[in-house]
Design a protein around this motif. Structure first.
Motif, mmCIF file in Angstrom:
data_model
loop_
_atom_site.group_PDB
_atom_site.id
_atom_site.type_symbol
_atom_site.label_atom_id
_atom_site.label_comp_id
_atom_site.label_asym_id
_atom_site.label_seq_id
_atom_site.Cartn_x
_atom_site.Cartn_y
_atom_site.Cartn_z
ATOM 1 N N PHE A 36 -16.499 -49.212 -18.398
ATOM 2 C CA PHE A 36 -17.306 -48.265 -19.172
ATOM 3 C C PHE A 36 -16.691 -46.864 -19.156
ATOM 4 O O PHE A 36 -17.416 -45.853 -19.136
ATOM 5 C CB PHE A 36 -18.734 -48.227 -18.625
ATOM 6 C CG PHE A 36 -19.525 -49.475 -18.925
ATOM 7 C CD1 PHE A 36 -19.982 -49.731 -20.201
ATOM 8 C CD2 PHE A 36 -19.782 -50.404 -17.925
ATOM 9 C CE1 PHE A 36 -20.706 -50.880 -20.488
ATOM 10 C CE2 PHE A 36 -20.500 -51.552 -18.194
ATOM 11 C CZ PHE A 36 -20.968 -51.798 -19.473
ATOM 12 N N LYS A 38 -15.084 -45.113 -21.524
ATOM 13 C CA LYS A 38 -15.414 -44.277 -22.686
ATOM 14 C C LYS A 38 -16.856 -43.786 -22.623
ATOM 15 O O LYS A 38 -17.140 -42.613 -22.884
ATOM 16 C CB LYS A 38 -15.181 -45.057 -23.983
ATOM 17 C CG LYS A 38 -13.717 -45.346 -24.267
ATOM 18 C CD LYS A 38 -13.556 -46.122 -25.558
ATOM 19 C CE LYS A 38 -12.086 -46.411 -25.832
ATOM 20 N NZ LYS A 38 -11.902 -47.207 -27.074
ATOM 21 N N GLU A 39 -17.762 -44.684 -22.269
ATOM 22 C CA GLU A 39 -19.178 -44.327 -22.230
ATOM 23 C C GLU A 39 -19.460 -43.284 -21.141
ATOM 24 O O GLU A 39 -20.194 -42.318 -21.374
ATOM 25 C CB GLU A 39 -20.035 -45.580 -21.987
ATOM 26 C CG GLU A 39 -20.083 -46.548 -23.151
ATOM 27 C CD GLU A 39 -18.862 -47.453 -23.253
ATOM 28 O OE1 GLU A 39 -18.796 -48.259 -24.185
ATOM 29 O OE2 GLU A 39 -17.963 -47.344 -22.383
ATOM 30 N N THR A 331 -10.692 -56.067 -20.476
ATOM 31 C CA THR A 331 -11.705 -55.042 -20.192
ATOM 32 C C THR A 331 -13.122 -55.480 -20.560
ATOM 33 O O THR A 331 -14.081 -54.765 -20.268
ATOM 34 C CB THR A 331 -11.388 -53.753 -20.968
ATOM 35 O OG1 THR A 331 -11.357 -54.054 -22.383
ATOM 36 C CG2 THR A 331 -10.042 -53.181 -20.553
ATOM 37 N N SER A 333 -14.294 -55.797 -23.601
ATOM 38 C CA SER A 333 -14.773 -55.164 -24.832
ATOM 39 C C SER A 333 -14.630 -56.065 -26.052
ATOM 40 O O SER A 333 -14.931 -55.638 -27.172
ATOM 41 C CB SER A 333 -14.014 -53.857 -25.074
ATOM 42 O OG SER A 333 -12.615 -54.088 -25.206
ATOM 43 N N TYR A 335 -16.323 -58.520 -27.310
ATOM 44 C CA TYR A 335 -17.532 -58.701 -28.129
ATOM 45 C C TYR A 335 -18.579 -57.619 -27.837
ATOM 46 O O TYR A 335 -19.777 -57.878 -27.848
ATOM 47 C CB TYR A 335 -18.125 -60.091 -27.914
ATOM 48 C CG TYR A 335 -17.281 -61.187 -28.507
ATOM 49 C CD1 TYR A 335 -17.012 -61.237 -29.875
ATOM 50 C CD2 TYR A 335 -16.725 -62.168 -27.701
ATOM 51 C CE1 TYR A 335 -16.220 -62.237 -30.414
ATOM 52 C CE2 TYR A 335 -15.927 -63.174 -28.232
ATOM 53 C CZ TYR A 335 -15.683 -63.199 -29.594
ATOM 54 O OH TYR A 335 -14.903 -64.191 -30.128
ATOM 55 N N GLY A 336 -18.101 -56.422 -27.554
ATOM 56 C CA GLY A 336 -19.009 -55.296 -27.374
ATOM 57 C C GLY A 336 -19.716 -55.281 -26.028
ATOM 58 O O GLY A 336 -19.208 -55.780 -25.024
ATOM 59 N N TYR A 337 -20.918 -54.726 -26.031
ATOM 60 C CA TYR A 337 -21.645 -54.510 -24.781
ATOM 61 C C TYR A 337 -21.996 -55.788 -24.005
ATOM 62 O O TYR A 337 -21.972 -55.772 -22.768
ATOM 63 C CB TYR A 337 -22.903 -53.686 -25.038
ATOM 64 C CG TYR A 337 -22.598 -52.218 -25.201
ATOM 65 C CD1 TYR A 337 -22.073 -51.482 -24.146
ATOM 66 C CD2 TYR A 337 -22.803 -51.564 -26.413
ATOM 67 C CE1 TYR A 337 -21.764 -50.138 -24.289
ATOM 68 C CE2 TYR A 337 -22.496 -50.220 -26.569
ATOM 69 C CZ TYR A 337 -21.982 -49.517 -25.492
ATOM 70 O OH TYR A 337 -21.674 -48.193 -25.639
ATOM 71 N N PRO A 338 -22.331 -56.909 -24.653
ATOM 72 C CA PRO A 338 -22.622 -58.118 -23.871
ATOM 73 C C PRO A 338 -21.467 -58.533 -22.960
ATOM 74 O O PRO A 338 -21.668 -58.815 -21.768
ATOM 75 C CB PRO A 338 -22.894 -59.178 -24.950
ATOM 76 C CG PRO A 338 -23.412 -58.395 -26.102
ATOM 77 C CD PRO A 338 -22.627 -57.115 -26.091
ATOM 78 N N THR A 339 -20.244 -58.542 -23.500
ATOM 79 C CA THR A 339 -19.093 -58.943 -22.683
ATOM 80 C C THR A 339 -18.653 -57.830 -21.731
ATOM 81 O O THR A 339 -18.099 -58.102 -20.664
ATOM 82 C CB THR A 339 -17.910 -59.365 -23.573
ATOM 83 O OG1 THR A 339 -17.702 -58.395 -24.607
ATOM 84 C CG2 THR A 339 -18.167 -60.721 -24.215
ATOM 85 N N LYS A 340 -18.914 -56.561 -22.093
ATOM 86 C CA LYS A 340 -18.589 -55.458 -21.195
ATOM 87 C C LYS A 340 -19.485 -55.487 -19.956
ATOM 88 O O LYS A 340 -19.022 -55.262 -18.830
ATOM 89 C CB LYS A 340 -18.729 -54.113 -21.921
ATOM 90 C CG LYS A 340 -17.656 -53.862 -22.962
ATOM 91 C CD LYS A 340 -17.766 -52.491 -23.590
ATOM 92 C CE LYS A 340 -17.102 -51.446 -22.744
ATOM 93 N NZ LYS A 340 -16.917 -50.159 -23.434
ATOM 94 N N ILE A 341 -20.755 -55.740 -20.166
ATOM 95 C CA ILE A 341 -21.687 -55.838 -19.037
ATOM 96 C C ILE A 341 -21.303 -57.009 -18.144
ATOM 97 O O ILE A 341 -21.323 -56.903 -16.910
ATOM 98 C CB ILE A 341 -23.136 -55.993 -19.558
ATOM 99 C CG1 ILE A 341 -23.583 -54.705 -20.246
ATOM 100 C CG2 ILE A 341 -24.088 -56.348 -18.414
ATOM 101 C CD1 ILE A 341 -24.895 -54.827 -20.996
#
Length: 368
Positions: A36, A38-39, A331, A333, A335-341
């Motif tokens: 995370f 960037k966030e 990392t 990323s 598939y966005g937030y689901p895979t990032k979490i």
């Protein structure tokens, strides 16, 4: 399964785990933070990445690029990054006379410098260096690479050790007995959640080897293209001597030409080489795609701004396309937030494995 084989696997799993435990802990913990990046960075430093108010029209980038070069004594301009998001600032980087890489945040509507920092002083630059090199340069890169290879073996050997002798015991291996003693809970936590995170950690570990070993990256191209030779991302600059032409809107014209070639919505970065051999490379990221890191390139003469070559994503070799997917997969990323979490959680769990593994060994040693 052969009892002697499993015993040998257990021996290797134990001692290789103890030997690489500290490195695995550091790499996994820093990796969870970088998921995370960037966030977190945007949240902590909003003024660096977002303008206070959106203007009616953006200024030509050359106006504030030239102002920054003069005011901050930038000897070599390196990158200019622009974004489609109207709230985002323009990020400019270059080196000063002391060879320090300076990063500037600029309001594209007013040309005002909103922030300045050095690459080395950025928190996430330090975390990334620790993650990849242990802040030890090439030696650290080799150590983390070897530890990553060991971790791949630990994952596979851990699965072998976890596998029940009889299928009737499978349910027991799939649950943590929270009401049991600390020793039992610790063992269950280590092995059971190790099983659940196996595929995810194996994927992250294998993709991570790309940055540690050239032979692994070459293997990707061999598998995808049938050759270990990686296509060059550079194009030679035909003009060897600066003809001193009018460069009032030099970089802005390059941005405009790139947008006319690639009409999709995207963020664009200009990379200026420090030598006189290579040309300017412009990378335009296609943010319309659901999968990240889909970019096309255009090359321009460093001195005249003439378009030299177009390299769309569709023309990339299979090896290049696979290689570009490595980063978002690694990392989380992709598939966005689901895979990032998911990546954050499994990396955080991976950081606990050396600790719980050490406690298991100490428990057995104490018992003996």
């Amino acid at each position: 399964m052969n009892k002697t084989f499993k015993k040998n696997i257990g021996f290797l799993h134990l001692w290789l785990g103890l030997a690489s435990g500290l490195i695995v802990f550091i790499v996994a913990l820093t990796g969870s933070i970088l998921v995370f990046e960037k966030e977190i960075d945007t949240f902590v430093n909003p003024e660096f990445y977002e303008v206070s108010s959106i203007g009616t029209k953006k200024l030509p980038v050359d106006l504030y690029v030239n102002a920054i070069r003069k005011k901050y004594a930038i000897t070599e301009l390196e990158r200019i990054q622009t974004y489609q998001d109207p709230k985002r600032t323009v990020i400019i980087s270059g080196t000063d006379a002391d060879k320090n890489e300076q990063i500037f945040s600029v309001d594209p509507y007013t040309g005002k410098v909103l922030g300045q920092t050095t690459e080395k002083s950025r928190f996430f630059s330090v975390v990334l260096d620790l993650h990849r090199h242990l802040i030890l340069g090439e030696a650290g890169k080799f150590i983390t690479g070897c530890s990553c290879l060991i971790f791949v073996f630990l994952l596979i050997s851990g699965l072998i050790l976890w596998w029940p002798k009889k299928m009737k015991n499978l349910k027991q291996r799939l649950t943590v007995k929270w009401s049991a003693s600390f020793k039992r809970v610790n063992w269950d936590f280590h092995s059971t959640f190790g099983f659940y995170s196996f595929l995810f950690l194996l994927t992250i570990s294998l993709t991570g080897l790309t940055w540690s070993f050239k032979w692994f990256e070459s293997g990707i191209y061999l598998f995808a293209d049938g050759t270990i030779k990686k296509p060059s991302a550079k194009v030679e600059n035909p003009t060897k001597v600066d003809p001193k032409l009018d460069k009032t809107y030099f970089y802005q014209n390059i941005f405009s030409k790139t947008d006319s070639i690639y009409k999709y919505t995207g963020d664009t970065q200009i990379r200026i080489p420090s030598d006189t051999i290579n040309s300017i490379m412009v990378i335009k990221l296609n943010i319309e795609k659901s999968i990240p890191n889909i970019s096309s390139m255009a090359y321009f003469d460093k001195y005249t701004g003439e378009l030299l070559k177009i390299k769309s994503y569709e023309s990339f070799s299979n090896g290049d396309k696979v290689r570009r997917l490595i980063y978002p997969i690694h990392t989380g990323s992709i598939y966005g937030y689901p895979t990032k979490i998911l990546a954050f959680l499994v990396c955080l769990f991976a950081a606990t494995l050396p600790i719980t593994g050490l406690l298991i060994w100490l428990g057995k040693k104490k018992k003996k």
